[in-house]
Design an enzyme around this catalytic site. Sequence first.
Site, PDB file in Angstrom:
ATOM      1  N   ASP A 283       0.811  -1.184   0.041  1.00 40.54           N
ATOM      2  CA  ASP A 283      -0.192  -0.085   0.318  1.00 40.54           C
ATOM      3  C   ASP A 283       0.798   1.207   0.185  1.00 40.54           C
ATOM      4  O   ASP A 283       0.444   2.320   0.312  1.00 40.54           O
ATOM      5  CB  ASP A 283      -1.050   0.019   1.218  1.00 40.54           C
ATOM      6  CG  ASP A 283      -2.421  -0.392   0.768  1.00 40.54           C
ATOM      7  OD1 ASP A 283      -2.507  -0.686  -0.326  1.00 40.54           O
ATOM      8  OD2 ASP A 283      -3.245  -0.200   1.768  1.00 40.54           O
ATOM      9  N   ASP A 342       2.954  -9.157   9.346  1.00 38.65           N
ATOM     10  CA  ASP A 342       3.145  -7.978   9.277  1.00 38.65           C
ATOM     11  C   ASP A 342       4.801  -7.603   8.610  1.00 38.65           C
ATOM     12  O   ASP A 342       5.517  -8.630   8.708  1.00 38.65           O
ATOM     13  CB  ASP A 342       3.178  -7.054  10.483  1.00 38.65           C
ATOM     14  CG  ASP A 342       1.613  -6.666  11.035  1.00 38.65           C
ATOM     15  OD1 ASP A 342       0.899  -6.839  10.097  1.00 38.65           O
ATOM     16  OD2 ASP A 342       1.451  -6.205  11.932  1.00 38.65           O
ATOM     17  N   ASP A 344       7.333  -6.428   9.377  1.00 42.86           N
ATOM     18  CA  ASP A 344       8.574  -6.577  10.020  1.00 42.86           C
ATOM     19  C   ASP A 344       8.792  -7.926  10.726  1.00 42.86           C
ATOM     20  O   ASP A 344       9.788  -8.261  11.648  1.00 42.86           O
ATOM     21  CB  ASP A 344       8.883  -5.736  11.228  1.00 42.86           C
ATOM     22  CG  ASP A 344       7.623  -5.678  12.337  1.00 42.86           C
ATOM     23  OD1 ASP A 344       6.428  -5.899  11.974  1.00 42.86           O
ATOM     24  OD2 ASP A 344       7.772  -5.415  13.459  1.00 42.86           O
ATOM     25  N   ASP A 436      -7.828  -6.426  13.495  1.00 39.26           N
ATOM     26  CA  ASP A 436      -7.575  -7.772  14.113  1.00 39.26           C
ATOM     27  C   ASP A 436      -8.685  -8.237  15.329  1.00 39.26           C
ATOM     28  O   ASP A 436      -8.896  -9.448  15.518  1.00 39.26           O
ATOM     29  CB  ASP A 436      -6.211  -7.856  14.638  1.00 39.26           C
ATOM     30  CG  ASP A 436      -5.660  -6.860  15.323  1.00 39.26           C
ATOM     31  OD1 ASP A 436      -6.548  -5.891  15.793  1.00 39.26           O
ATOM     32  OD2 ASP A 436      -4.452  -6.578  15.605  1.00 39.26           O
TER      33      ASP A 436
END
Length: 703
Positions: A283, A342, A344, A436
């Site tokens: 994104d 995610d 990281d 979430d």
Amino acid sequence: MAPSFNWWAKESHRGTPVVVKMENPNNWSMVELEGPSEDDFLLPNDDVSMSPYKREKVRNKNAKQLTWVLLLKAHKAAGCLTSIASALFSLGAAVRRRVASGRTDSDNPAGKNRFYTCIKIFLWFSVILLGFEIAAYFKGWHFSAPDLQLQYLYSLDLHTFANPLAVKSVFDSFYSKWVLIRVEYLAPPLQFLANACIVLFLIQSVDRLVLCLGCFWIKIKKIKPVAKEGPLDLESGDASGYYPMVLVQIPMCNEKEVYQQSIAAVCCLEWPKSRFLIQILDDSDDPTTQTLIKEEVHKWQKEGANIIYRHRVIREGYKAGNLKSAMNCSYVKDYEFVAIFDADFQPTPDFLKRTVPYFKDNEDLGLVQARWSFVNKDENLLTRLQHINLAFHFEVEQQVNGIFLNFFGFNGTAGVWRIKALEESGGWLERTTVEDMDIAVRAHLHGWKFVFLNDVECQCELPESYEAYRKQQHRWHSGPMQLFRLCLPAIIKSKISIWKKGNLIFLFFLLRKLILPFYSFTLFCIILPMTMFIPEATLPSWVVCYIPATMSFLNILPAPKSFPFIVPYLLFENTMSVTKFNAMVSGLFQLGSAYEWVVTKKSGRSSEGDLASLVEEKPKHQRGVSVPDLEELREEIKEKEKKASKKKKHNRIYTKELALAFLLLTASVRSLLSAQGIHFYFLLFQGISFLLVGLDLIGEQVD
């Protein structure tokens, strides 16, 4: 010399274990000897057999030993003072840098200044009251206990009535009226609010204690989820194992620091290449970052990885919108499970082999969540304190709720979902900043069960600056209040059992998401300072000291190596209550800041395990095969980031925290007038903690 633990023994020596041996006044050295005790400095006056000359010699020897022992102690004290002065000098230099930068956290005056204005009014009012109380103290208005104040006033009035010539001064008259106002009008409501917060504090403490007991029971009984027969060894060539179709998603947005290591980690997952697909959901609005990520995907495609790159034209809904768009792809219907990481996060190669088998023959299971581990938990004091919090969250909260309730909040990453559970629960929605938790609550209302694996870890990063951590915590604490407003009707109308509804409403939302930040801020940042200026309302010492210390001890149990940081942890948690309370209020009342979404800044630290070996074993995957222009572009970006970090790192001043620091320090001075020792030390250290956070010293680098 090793210390003796037989401190009760008669033959144990007292005094310093080091004496000074002097050979030259300008050149002295130290040797380890048994130090002189107090008896060595006593003159043998009762020994009549000793001659006067010998007695004088012993006296001179003892005096010389005493002189040099005192000099050694003075030398040690001077060294201690030097180190303290050096620390204060470093602190002053850091303060000067931050003041000179002139940057504060008031980037959004419309939304943030209301709260700050209230704190400033409270601060100035407390400063005026402190001056008033100090003046009254020197005029004799000091009490050893709050209940003596009315007796003092009555005796003063009786004395004035009996002796009309003894007229009270204007100050005494004004202060006596102030005391009566405190006693009759201010103290009762303040005491009521204090008692209410104490009750909430005790309820929350009992909840923490029950969670810790549940975790202890799990450890004692060795309770853990059990999976069916999992995948067989891929190298054996036997394809009869359990290898369902798995979709792997990595949503990212301007993640140029971490995209390489996360893509490399998921491309090395041990799973049949034909049985899983990797989606890079980019994104990013930065064209350079898009180009770098797209090139990295192409590089792995050439190496045989089943990976695709997706970029949305209409970027709405943040992460939830990104995931929703990816799930609408036509080929998703061919997959049974989806693993989400995610940008990281760096899963180990066997991640899918250790999580997916739990779905086999368990049609009610909707989610398998792994715990997080951190590559930078020892980077600075801030990351160490975060590690304490998250270790308790995963080891205690998630594990206990997973074992006994089959429900917990999805952590947004390092989890595997059954796609059918996502679809039946309504899919990803963009209505809150905690997508979430939203999908987890809706899946629970539809009867799906969750499993938490405490022994499966996925490495990631912790925010290393207070600015990034503060924004992350604001999102994490405003989102649940938005979700509570939206989900409450659905929870009440759902077909789950009453006790599950009660768990969702009272424990999951109200107690752990609303009451915790409310009483933490109100009790320790508002009520406690007010009780110093209105001493008729009191807080017991066990509320201020003993219960918080006990709770901090329980919170730090899952991270035993962090025990030296238990006091900073207690103070920092109270300091963070300001941000959490502000976020909770903004989410509950749908204020503008509740919808802020800021991607947590990453530093790009890679794990030291599989990725390091990947670099050594597969050099063809590294930057040497990149297009030269892209390689130069990467180096240029890194150089710019290094220069920017040197100029902009740790240069903010946080106004709310600084205002509360001075408020608490003012209240600590007032507590001295009432001789309240524990309250003084707590307010003093808490004020210093707010001061360090306000000056952004909590995220400094440590050795």
